[in-house]
Design a protein around this motif. Sequence first.
Motif, PDB file in Angstrom:
ATOM      1  N   GLY A  13       0.802  -1.210   0.000  1.00 16.26           N
ATOM      2  CA  GLY A  13       0.000   0.000   0.000  1.00 16.26           C
ATOM      3  C   GLY A  13       0.838   1.265   0.000  1.00 16.26           C
ATOM      4  O   GLY A  13       0.417   2.303  -0.526  1.00 16.26           O
ATOM      5  N   TRP A  45      -8.120   1.894   0.664  1.00 10.16           N
ATOM      6  CA  TRP A  45      -7.862   0.484   0.929  1.00 10.16           C
ATOM      7  C   TRP A  45      -6.747   0.273   1.941  1.00 10.16           C
ATOM      8  O   TRP A  45      -6.291  -0.858   2.134  1.00 10.16           O
ATOM      9  CB  TRP A  45      -7.497  -0.227  -0.375  1.00 10.16           C
ATOM     10  CG  TRP A  45      -8.503  -0.034  -1.453  1.00 10.16           C
ATOM     11  CD1 TRP A  45      -8.429   0.840  -2.501  1.00 10.16           C
ATOM     12  CD2 TRP A  45      -9.758  -0.715  -1.586  1.00 10.16           C
ATOM     13  NE1 TRP A  45      -9.551   0.742  -3.294  1.00 10.16           N
ATOM     14  CE2 TRP A  45     -10.384  -0.203  -2.747  1.00 10.16           C
ATOM     15  CE3 TRP A  45     -10.400  -1.709  -0.850  1.00 10.16           C
ATOM     16  CZ2 TRP A  45     -11.631  -0.659  -3.178  1.00 10.16           C
ATOM     17  CZ3 TRP A  45     -11.640  -2.156  -1.276  1.00 10.16           C
ATOM     18  CH2 TRP A  45     -12.241  -1.636  -2.422  1.00 10.16           C
ATOM     19  N   GLN A  46      -6.294   1.348   2.600  1.00 10.20           N
ATOM     20  CA  GLN A  46      -5.110   1.219   3.444  1.00 10.20           C
ATOM     21  C   GLN A  46      -5.321   0.335   4.667  1.00 10.20           C
ATOM     22  O   GLN A  46      -4.348  -0.219   5.207  1.00 10.20           O
ATOM     23  CB  GLN A  46      -4.618   2.599   3.881  1.00 10.20           C
ATOM     24  CG  GLN A  46      -5.558   3.361   4.790  1.00 10.20           C
ATOM     25  CD  GLN A  46      -4.987   4.701   5.213  1.00 10.20           C
ATOM     26  OE1 GLN A  46      -3.765   4.858   5.287  1.00 10.20           O
ATOM     27  NE2 GLN A  46      -5.848   5.684   5.473  1.00 10.20           N
ATOM     28  N   GLY A 100      -7.012  -3.326  -3.213  1.00 16.43           N
ATOM     29  CA  GLY A 100      -6.052  -2.333  -2.742  1.00 16.43           C
ATOM     30  C   GLY A 100      -4.688  -2.517  -3.379  1.00 16.43           C
ATOM     31  O   GLY A 100      -4.009  -1.544  -3.742  1.00 16.43           O
TER      32      GLY A 100
END
Length: 290
Positions: free
Chosen positions: A192, A244-245, A264
């Motif tokens: 990420g 989407w972290q 993500g």
Amino acid sequence: MTATDRHRTLVDSAPGYRARHTLPLRVEAMRQLRRRRTFVVAGVLAALPFVLIAAFAIGGGSDNGNGRVTLVDTATASGANFAATCLFVSAGFLLVVPVALFCGDTVASEASWSSLRYLLAAPVPRTRLLTAKLAVGLAFSAVAMALLPVVALAAGTAAYGWGALQLPTGGFLPPGTALPRLALVVAYIFVGQLVTAALAFWLSTVTDAPLGAVGGAVGLTIVGNVLDQVTALGSWRDFLPAHWQFAWADALQPQVEWAGMIKGTAVSVAYALVLAALAFRGFRTKDVVS
């Protein structure tokens, strides 16, 4: 043909010259390792678990007041829970800083020291220079990402004991299952952060100010987090890496839910590839005078 092109042609045809042998990764890694900011980052990340242990000892636990159990509420259940809590409280911002620093300071610092043109005159091909610096920057970022949970797991085990990972949704993960799940969480957080890494690296190739590259990457990452809170954007938020972290929370379930982490990962890798391509393309034709 310009003087630079003629010089490059002569160098490329010189006996014994091999572009891939210039600026070895171990040399670049040692240069970055010896820098003070590397030790500062390591010290801050290693100190955070002990700060949180002290905070829990002083505060006597967590009470969010709404009856909902979170990772923070289970932090003192075991060393594994404490490690997960450290990742939860640091993933949104603290872990962004070392990634932006290691990847954004790498090229711009050479320019600010007026050593970049000498590296290229050595001669180190521009693609080779960027590849080595990006590889080392990502490697240092990965080590920084792993340092926090490793120290947290050791400190948490010493403070709260070794045991199963208590899930906020109920149930437990035995230690043999919890450790691979935590490793999966760290890996996803690192993926990420590739957006921040690539953004910082791109800014590092277009500016001679390391602080501008690092600060710009951190600032734009914060902007992305803010935009993700704007619910009026609706489904457009799905295209924001920040959306989407925390999808890694799906790994801390009795059965891993992969859908969010896959989405993500796809978004983060797509942005990272585009930004990295911009860095290489722009730097290839940049007039380096510093």
